[in-house]
Design a protein around this motif. Structure first.
Motif, mmCIF file in Angstrom:
data_model
loop_
_atom_site.group_PDB
_atom_site.id
_atom_site.type_symbol
_atom_site.label_atom_id
_atom_site.label_comp_id
_atom_site.label_asym_id
_atom_site.label_seq_id
_atom_site.Cartn_x
_atom_site.Cartn_y
_atom_site.Cartn_z
ATOM 1 N N ASN A 13 6.915 22.737 14.736
ATOM 2 C CA ASN A 13 6.407 22.492 13.383
ATOM 3 C C ASN A 13 6.626 21.039 12.960
ATOM 4 O O ASN A 13 5.768 20.436 12.314
ATOM 5 C CB ASN A 13 7.065 23.438 12.376
ATOM 6 N N GLU A 14 7.764 20.480 13.332
ATOM 7 C CA GLU A 14 8.049 19.086 13.009
ATOM 8 C C GLU A 14 7.071 18.156 13.718
ATOM 9 O O GLU A 14 6.515 17.237 13.117
ATOM 10 C CB GLU A 14 9.487 18.742 13.400
ATOM 11 N N LYS A 15 6.844 18.414 15.010
ATOM 12 C CA LYS A 15 5.883 17.600 15.768
ATOM 13 C C LYS A 15 4.494 17.706 15.151
ATOM 14 O O LYS A 15 3.761 16.720 15.073
ATOM 15 C CB LYS A 15 5.845 18.044 17.228
ATOM 16 N N LEU A 16 4.147 18.903 14.717
ATOM 17 C CA LEU A 16 2.840 19.118 14.115
ATOM 18 C C LEU A 16 2.710 18.341 12.808
ATOM 19 O O LEU A 16 1.688 17.708 12.560
ATOM 20 C CB LEU A 16 2.611 20.613 13.877
ATOM 21 N N SER A 17 3.737 18.365 11.998
ATOM 22 C CA SER A 17 3.667 17.654 10.721
ATOM 23 C C SER A 17 3.595 16.141 10.923
ATOM 24 O O SER A 17 3.037 15.426 10.094
ATOM 25 C CB SER A 17 4.845 18.023 9.826
ATOM 26 N N GLU A 18 4.144 15.649 12.030
ATOM 27 C CA GLU A 18 4.135 14.223 12.316
ATOM 28 C C GLU A 18 2.922 13.778 13.124
ATOM 29 O O GLU A 18 2.661 12.584 13.242
ATOM 30 C CB GLU A 18 5.414 13.838 13.073
ATOM 31 N N GLN A 20 -0.411 12.494 14.266
ATOM 32 C CA GLN A 20 -1.411 11.661 13.602
ATOM 33 C C GLN A 20 -2.675 11.480 14.435
ATOM 34 O O GLN A 20 -3.677 11.001 13.925
ATOM 35 C CB GLN A 20 -0.811 10.280 13.300
ATOM 36 N N VAL A 68 1.845 29.018 13.727
ATOM 37 C CA VAL A 68 1.721 27.621 14.142
ATOM 38 C C VAL A 68 0.257 27.323 14.504
ATOM 39 O O VAL A 68 -0.281 26.270 14.137
ATOM 40 C CB VAL A 68 2.663 27.275 15.318
ATOM 41 N N LYS A 71 -1.643 26.689 11.422
ATOM 42 C CA LYS A 71 -1.350 25.353 10.886
ATOM 43 C C LYS A 71 -2.119 24.284 11.654
ATOM 44 O O LYS A 71 -2.592 23.310 11.056
ATOM 45 C CB LYS A 71 0.154 25.068 10.952
ATOM 46 N N LYS A 75 -4.878 21.790 10.031
ATOM 47 C CA LYS A 75 -4.699 20.339 10.132
ATOM 48 C C LYS A 75 -5.922 19.663 10.749
ATOM 49 O O LYS A 75 -6.215 18.514 10.446
ATOM 50 C CB LYS A 75 -3.444 20.015 10.945
#
Length: 79
Positions: A13-18, A20, A68, A71, A75
Motif C-alpha cells: 500500500n505504501e509503494k502504491l501511494s508513492e 508516480q 489493493v 486501489k 489510481k
C-alpha cells in the motif's frame, strides 16, 4: 492475521501511494497478481483437503489483495 502478512500489505500500500509512474504501477500490479495466483492455488489445495479453517484464512488474505487491486484500478483512472 499474521504480522508478516499485514506488514507485506502495508508495504504494498505504501509503494502504491508513492507510485508516480506507469512502470511503478505495473510492478506493483504484477506483485499483487502473483500473490493472488499463489493464494488461489493454496485455497484450492485447502478445499481439496477439506481444511476449511485454512481456506478461510487464505480467503481473508485474498480479500486484502483484492482491495489493493481496487486501489490500483482507481489510481489508474485519471481524475
Amino acid at each position: 492475521m499474521d504480522r508478516q502478512f499485514l506488514m507485506e500489505i502495508m508495504d504494498i500500500n505504501e509503494k502504491l501511494s508513492e507510485a508516480q509512474s506507469e512502470v511503478a504501477m505495473k510492478e506493483i500490479e504484477s506483485i499483487v497478481r502473483a500473490k493472488q495466483k499463489e493464494l488461489t492455488d493454496s485455497v484450492n489445495r485447502a478445499f481439496e483437503q477439506d481444511d476449511l479453517e485454512k481456506a478461510k484464512e487464505i480467503l481473508t488474505k485474498m480479500r486484502y489483495f483484492s482491495n489493493v487491486e481496487e486501489k490500483i484500478k482507481l489510481k489508474k483512472i485519471p481524475l
